[in-house]
Design a protein around this motif. Structure first.
Motif, PDB file in Angstrom:
ATOM      1  N   VAL A  41       0.847  -1.181   0.000  1.00 57.57           N
ATOM      2  CA  VAL A  41       0.000   0.000   0.000  1.00 57.57           C
ATOM      3  C   VAL A  41       0.884   1.233   0.000  1.00 57.57           C
ATOM      4  O   VAL A  41       1.867   1.300   0.742  1.00 57.57           O
ATOM      5  N   ILE A  42       0.541   2.213  -0.807  1.00 60.84           N
ATOM      6  CA  ILE A  42       1.275   3.470  -0.822  1.00 60.84           C
ATOM      7  C   ILE A  42       0.804   4.305   0.368  1.00 60.84           C
ATOM      8  O   ILE A  42      -0.398   4.443   0.589  1.00 60.84           O
ATOM      9  N   PRO A  43       1.718   4.862   1.159  1.00 62.27           N
ATOM     10  CA  PRO A  43       1.284   5.644   2.324  1.00 62.27           C
ATOM     11  C   PRO A  43       0.489   6.872   1.898  1.00 62.27           C
ATOM     12  O   PRO A  43       0.774   7.477   0.865  1.00 62.27           O
ATOM     13  N   PRO A  44      -0.501   7.272   2.690  1.00 58.41           N
ATOM     14  CA  PRO A  44      -1.375   8.376   2.292  1.00 58.41           C
ATOM     15  C   PRO A  44      -0.765   9.766   2.486  1.00 58.41           C
ATOM     16  O   PRO A  44      -1.330  10.738   2.020  1.00 58.41           O
ATOM     17  N   ASP A  45       0.376   9.892   3.176  1.00 57.65           N
ATOM     18  CA  ASP A  45       0.925  11.212   3.462  1.00 57.65           C
ATOM     19  C   ASP A  45       1.895  11.623   2.358  1.00 57.65           C
ATOM     20  O   ASP A  45       3.048  11.215   2.342  1.00 57.65           O
ATOM     21  N   TYR A  46       1.416  12.452   1.422  1.00 63.31           N
ATOM     22  CA  TYR A  46       2.245  12.911   0.320  1.00 63.31           C
ATOM     23  C   TYR A  46       2.830  14.290   0.571  1.00 63.31           C
ATOM     24  O   TYR A  46       3.543  14.817  -0.258  1.00 63.31           O
ATOM     25  N   SER A  47       2.543  14.908   1.709  1.00 64.17           N
ATOM     26  CA  SER A  47       2.982  16.278   1.959  1.00 64.17           C
ATOM     27  C   SER A  47       4.433  16.356   2.410  1.00 64.17           C
ATOM     28  O   SER A  47       4.992  17.446   2.471  1.00 64.17           O
TER      29      SER A  47
END
Length: 133
Positions: A41-47
């Motif tokens: 799963v790609i982590p949701p925090d892209y910031s």
């Protein structure tokens, strides 16, 4: 004689009894078939952005402050008794860095005499009375 022949034939059979020659073939277990692997799963925090070279990061100091805050919960209010005791002891007259100068070899101390030094260096005794001898 018959016993010797019987033992000669029986001993190799017993010795090889633990080998796989005489055991029936069974399917081997697959250790990867026991549990399924979770999908990636790609982590949701892209910031988050990588640090820029040459800039100073304050994360180490803020991380330490956050750890102290998590461990001790920040400054606790002092009780009225503790505040009055500190005021009576003169906490407003204490010079900064006093702990660094208290153990300094150049600190001026009052010589209490050889008797006090002897008492302080005396071994611990079993009685309730102190002696400087």
């Amino acid at each position: 004689m018959r016993k010797a022949i019987a033992l000669t034939l029986l001993l190799p059979a017993l010795a090889l009894g633990g080998c796989s020659i005489f055991k029936p073939k069974t399917a081997s277990l697959d250790e990867f078939a026991v549990a399924r692997n979770a999908p990636l799963v790609i982590p949701p925090d892209y910031s988050l952005t990588p640090p820029v070279a040459g800039t100073i990061s304050s994360t180490a100091e803020s991380a330490q402050a956050q750890a102290i805050e998590a461990l001790f919960g920040g400054p606790a209010p002092r009780s009225a008794t503790e505040t009055s005791m500190l005021d009576a002891a003169g906490r407003d007259r204490v010079s900064l860095g006093i702990r660094s100068t208290a153990g300094d070899p150049d600190s001026r101390v009052v010589d209490k005499g050889q008797t006090t030094v002897t008492i302080l260096q005396a071994p611990e005794g079993d009685t309730q009375t102190a002696s400087a001898q």
